[in-house]
Design a protein around this motif. Structure first.
Motif, PDB file in Angstrom:
ATOM      1  N   TYR A  15      -5.938   7.147   9.266  1.00 10.07           N
ATOM      2  CA  TYR A  15      -4.951   7.250   8.193  1.00 10.07           C
ATOM      3  C   TYR A  15      -5.374   6.373   7.009  1.00 10.07           C
ATOM      4  CZ  TYR A  15      -0.281   7.126   6.019  1.00 10.07           C
ATOM      5  OH  TYR A  15       0.770   7.219   5.154  1.00 10.07           O
ATOM      6  N   LYS A  16      -5.712   5.125   7.282  1.00  7.68           N
ATOM      7  CA  LYS A  16      -6.134   4.205   6.218  1.00  7.68           C
ATOM      8  C   LYS A  16      -7.404   4.702   5.533  1.00  7.68           C
ATOM      9  CE  LYS A  16      -6.520   0.476   8.596  1.00  7.68           C
ATOM     10  NZ  LYS A  16      -6.761  -0.915   8.995  1.00  7.68           N
ATOM     11  N   GLU A  17      -8.364   5.173   6.325  1.00  4.78           N
ATOM     12  CA  GLU A  17      -9.616   5.680   5.780  1.00  4.78           C
ATOM     13  C   GLU A  17      -9.364   6.839   4.821  1.00  4.78           C
ATOM     14  OE1 GLU A  17     -13.238   8.229   7.656  1.00  4.78           O
ATOM     15  OE2 GLU A  17     -12.671   6.422   8.765  1.00  4.78           O
ATOM     16  N   LEU A  18      -8.488   7.743   5.204  1.00  6.58           N
ATOM     17  CA  LEU A  18      -8.167   8.882   4.344  1.00  6.58           C
ATOM     18  C   LEU A  18      -7.517   8.429   3.036  1.00  6.58           C
ATOM     19  CD1 LEU A  18      -6.861  11.356   7.066  1.00  6.58           C
ATOM     20  CD2 LEU A  18      -8.903  11.681   5.629  1.00  6.58           C
ATOM     21  N   LEU A  19      -6.541   7.520   3.128  1.00 11.43           N
ATOM     22  CA  LEU A  19      -5.882   7.037   1.910  1.00 11.43           C
ATOM     23  C   LEU A  19      -6.845   6.263   1.019  1.00 11.43           C
ATOM     24  CD1 LEU A  19      -2.323   5.905   3.073  1.00 11.43           C
ATOM     25  CD2 LEU A  19      -2.925   7.855   1.626  1.00 11.43           C
ATOM     26  N   LEU A  20      -7.659   5.401   1.614  1.00 12.94           N
ATOM     27  CA  LEU A  20      -8.610   4.621   0.820  1.00 12.94           C
ATOM     28  C   LEU A  20      -9.635   5.515   0.132  1.00 12.94           C
ATOM     29  CD1 LEU A  20      -9.179   1.583   3.197  1.00 12.94           C
ATOM     30  CD2 LEU A  20      -8.102   1.529   0.928  1.00 12.94           C
ATOM     31  N   SER A  21      -9.969   6.637   0.754  1.00 11.01           N
ATOM     32  CA  SER A  21     -10.965   7.541   0.170  1.00 11.01           C
ATOM     33  C   SER A  21     -10.480   8.164  -1.137  1.00 11.01           C
ATOM     34  CB  SER A  21     -11.351   8.631   1.169  1.00 11.01           C
ATOM     35  OG  SER A  21     -10.325   9.598   1.297  1.00 11.01           O
ATOM     36  N   THR A  22      -9.173   8.117  -1.402  1.00  6.19           N
ATOM     37  CA  THR A  22      -8.651   8.652  -2.666  1.00  6.19           C
ATOM     38  C   THR A  22      -8.996   7.745  -3.842  1.00  6.19           C
ATOM     39  OG1 THR A  22      -6.479   7.562  -2.544  1.00  6.19           O
ATOM     40  CG2 THR A  22      -6.699   9.733  -1.467  1.00  6.19           C
ATOM     41  N   LYS A  23      -9.306   6.496  -3.530  1.00  4.88           N
ATOM     42  CA  LYS A  23      -9.647   5.505  -4.557  1.00  4.88           C
ATOM     43  C   LYS A  23      -8.575   5.379  -5.639  1.00  4.88           C
ATOM     44  CE  LYS A  23     -14.679   5.761  -3.925  1.00  4.88           C
ATOM     45  NZ  LYS A  23     -14.586   5.904  -2.528  1.00  4.88           N
ATOM     46  N   ARG A  24      -7.339   5.671  -5.269  1.00  2.00           N
ATOM     47  CA  ARG A  24      -6.238   5.514  -6.222  1.00  2.00           C
ATOM     48  C   ARG A  24      -5.983   4.025  -6.446  1.00  2.00           C
ATOM     49  NH1 ARG A  24      -3.141  10.524  -6.421  1.00  2.00           N
ATOM     50  NH2 ARG A  24      -4.819  12.038  -6.419  1.00  2.00           N
ATOM     51  N   PRO A  25      -5.750   3.640  -7.695  1.00  2.00           N
ATOM     52  CA  PRO A  25      -5.433   2.234  -7.969  1.00  2.00           C
ATOM     53  C   PRO A  25      -4.233   1.789  -7.115  1.00  2.00           C
ATOM     54  CG  PRO A  25      -5.771   3.428 -10.008  1.00  2.00           C
ATOM     55  CD  PRO A  25      -5.754   4.457  -8.912  1.00  2.00           C
ATOM     56  N   ASN A  26      -4.338   0.606  -6.565  1.00  3.69           N
ATOM     57  CA  ASN A  26      -3.273  -0.058  -5.808  1.00  3.69           C
ATOM     58  C   ASN A  26      -2.982   0.567  -4.444  1.00  3.69           C
ATOM     59  OD1 ASN A  26      -2.768  -1.969  -7.922  1.00  3.69           O
ATOM     60  ND2 ASN A  26      -1.785  -0.299  -9.033  1.00  3.69           N
ATOM     61  N   ILE A  27      -3.790   1.509  -3.987  1.00  2.00           N
ATOM     62  CA  ILE A  27      -3.527   2.125  -2.681  1.00  2.00           C
ATOM     63  C   ILE A  27      -3.587   1.071  -1.574  1.00  2.00           C
ATOM     64  CG2 ILE A  27      -5.905   2.847  -2.129  1.00  2.00           C
ATOM     65  CD1 ILE A  27      -2.725   4.953  -1.560  1.00  2.00           C
ATOM     66  N   GLU A  28      -4.405   0.029  -1.767  1.00  2.27           N
ATOM     67  CA  GLU A  28      -4.513  -1.036  -0.768  1.00  2.27           C
ATOM     68  C   GLU A  28      -3.178  -1.752  -0.589  1.00  2.27           C
ATOM     69  OE1 GLU A  28      -6.402  -0.963  -3.570  1.00  2.27           O
ATOM     70  OE2 GLU A  28      -8.445  -0.543  -2.878  1.00  2.27           O
ATOM     71  N   ASN A  29      -2.428  -1.928  -1.700  1.00  2.00           N
ATOM     72  CA  ASN A  29      -1.120  -2.594  -1.616  1.00  2.00           C
ATOM     73  C   ASN A  29      -0.141  -1.781  -0.784  1.00  2.00           C
ATOM     74  OD1 ASN A  29      -2.161  -4.529  -3.356  1.00  2.00           O
ATOM     75  ND2 ASN A  29      -1.336  -3.535  -5.164  1.00  2.00           N
ATOM     76  N   LEU A  30      -0.156  -0.472  -0.975  1.00  3.42           N
ATOM     77  CA  LEU A  30       0.729   0.399  -0.209  1.00  3.42           C
ATOM     78  C   LEU A  30       0.330   0.400   1.263  1.00  3.42           C
ATOM     79  CD1 LEU A  30       3.096   2.379  -0.234  1.00  3.42           C
ATOM     80  CD2 LEU A  30       1.461   4.198  -0.747  1.00  3.42           C
ATOM     81  N   ILE A  31      -0.961   0.448   1.536  1.00  2.00           N
ATOM     82  CA  ILE A  31      -1.439   0.409   2.922  1.00  2.00           C
ATOM     83  C   ILE A  31      -1.035  -0.904   3.586  1.00  2.00           C
ATOM     84  CG2 ILE A  31      -3.510   0.293   4.373  1.00  2.00           C
ATOM     85  CD1 ILE A  31      -4.792   2.310   2.383  1.00  2.00           C
ATOM     86  N   GLN A  32      -1.148  -2.005   2.869  1.00  5.71           N
ATOM     87  CA  GLN A  32      -0.751  -3.304   3.432  1.00  5.71           C
ATOM     88  C   GLN A  32       0.738  -3.304   3.772  1.00  5.71           C
ATOM     89  OE1 GLN A  32      -1.781  -6.775   1.115  1.00  5.71           O
ATOM     90  NE2 GLN A  32      -0.459  -8.103   2.346  1.00  5.71           N
ATOM     91  N   TRP A  33       1.560  -2.764   2.873  1.00 10.65           N
ATOM     92  CA  TRP A  33       2.999  -2.696   3.150  1.00 10.65           C
ATOM     93  C   TRP A  33       3.267  -1.849   4.388  1.00 10.65           C
ATOM     94  CZ3 TRP A  33       6.296   1.708   2.583  1.00 10.65           C
ATOM     95  CH2 TRP A  33       7.637   1.419   2.840  1.00 10.65           C
ATOM     96  N   LEU A  34       2.607  -0.693   4.473  1.00 10.90           N
ATOM     97  CA  LEU A  34       2.776   0.167   5.649  1.00 10.90           C
ATOM     98  C   LEU A  34       2.327  -0.556   6.914  1.00 10.90           C
ATOM     99  CD1 LEU A  34       1.537   3.569   4.195  1.00 10.90           C
ATOM    100  CD2 LEU A  34       3.884   3.001   4.886  1.00 10.90           C
ATOM    101  N   ASP A  35       1.233  -1.298   6.825  1.00 11.86           N
ATOM    102  CA  ASP A  35       0.705  -2.022   7.983  1.00 11.86           C
ATOM    103  C   ASP A  35       1.681  -3.099   8.461  1.00 11.86           C
ATOM    104  OD1 ASP A  35      -1.225  -2.584   9.945  1.00 11.86           O
ATOM    105  OD2 ASP A  35      -2.238  -4.055   8.683  1.00 11.86           O
ATOM    106  N   GLU A  36       2.394  -3.698   7.534  1.00 12.07           N
ATOM    107  CA  GLU A  36       3.349  -4.759   7.872  1.00 12.07           C
ATOM    108  C   GLU A  36       4.721  -4.210   8.248  1.00 12.07           C
ATOM    109  OE1 GLU A  36       3.134  -7.187   4.360  1.00 12.07           O
ATOM    110  OE2 GLU A  36       1.156  -7.987   4.908  1.00 12.07           O
ATOM    111  N   SER A  37       4.926  -2.913   8.048  1.00 12.73           N
ATOM    112  CA  SER A  37       6.205  -2.273   8.379  1.00 12.73           C
ATOM    113  C   SER A  37       6.135  -1.692   9.792  1.00 12.73           C
ATOM    114  CB  SER A  37       6.496  -1.145   7.376  1.00 12.73           C
ATOM    115  OG  SER A  37       5.652  -0.024   7.650  1.00 12.73           O
TER     116      SER A  37
END
Length: 144
Positions: A15-37
């Motif tokens: 899931y993270k690999e797919l989202l990171l592959s979009t290279k959208r600005p700030n996607i890492e912040n959203l992934i971190q929030w999801l990881d902590e949720s």
């Protein structure tokens, strides 16, 4: 880690690999929030599709994979892979931190036993899509 946790972790890595592959600005912040949720471990529903631990993550990956069953529509609307990933993988993030585990009594083999089940406790009752988009925007991720 037990077998279930290993499978969830493998799905989370994909899931993270797919989202990171979009290279959208700030996607890492959203992934971190999801990881902590509770996203990785939450169900997708209380009693219907993927109503089990890890169901929300699995459902999101299933939707991503199912999108390609409609390849002719994706091509017709000229949707690129990154848009498909963002849409499919983030469509249900509105469900993050909305499930709680409770218990109830039920008969199993003629005996009453206490079993866990999920309940819904949404703090911000917005529309399904609107809430997901609001959360994505909150982390500064560009949708297109």
């Amino acid at each position: 880690m037990n077998m279930e946790d290993n499978q969830i972790q493998e799905q989370w890595n994909l899931y993270k690999e797919l989202l990171l592959s979009t290279k959208r600005p700030n996607i890492e912040n959203l992934i971190q929030w999801l990881d902590e949720s509770d996203f990785k471990y939450a169900p997708a529903s209380t009693q219907y599709h993927n109503s089990f631990r890890g169901g929300l993550l699995q459902h999101s990956l299933n939707v991503y994979n199912a999108m390609y069953d409609f390849k002719h529509w994706l091509d017709f609307f000229e949707l690129d892979d990154d848009t498909i990933k963002i849409t499919a993988l983030l469509h249900d993030i509105c469900k993050v931190n909305c499930y709680e585990v409770s218990t109830r009594n039920t008969k199993v083999d003629g005996q009453w036993v206490t079993v866990p089940y999920y309940t819904w406790n949404e703090q911000e009752p917005l529309g399904h899509g609107a809430k997901s988009v609001m959360l994505i925007n909150e982390y500064g991720v560009q949708l297109s």
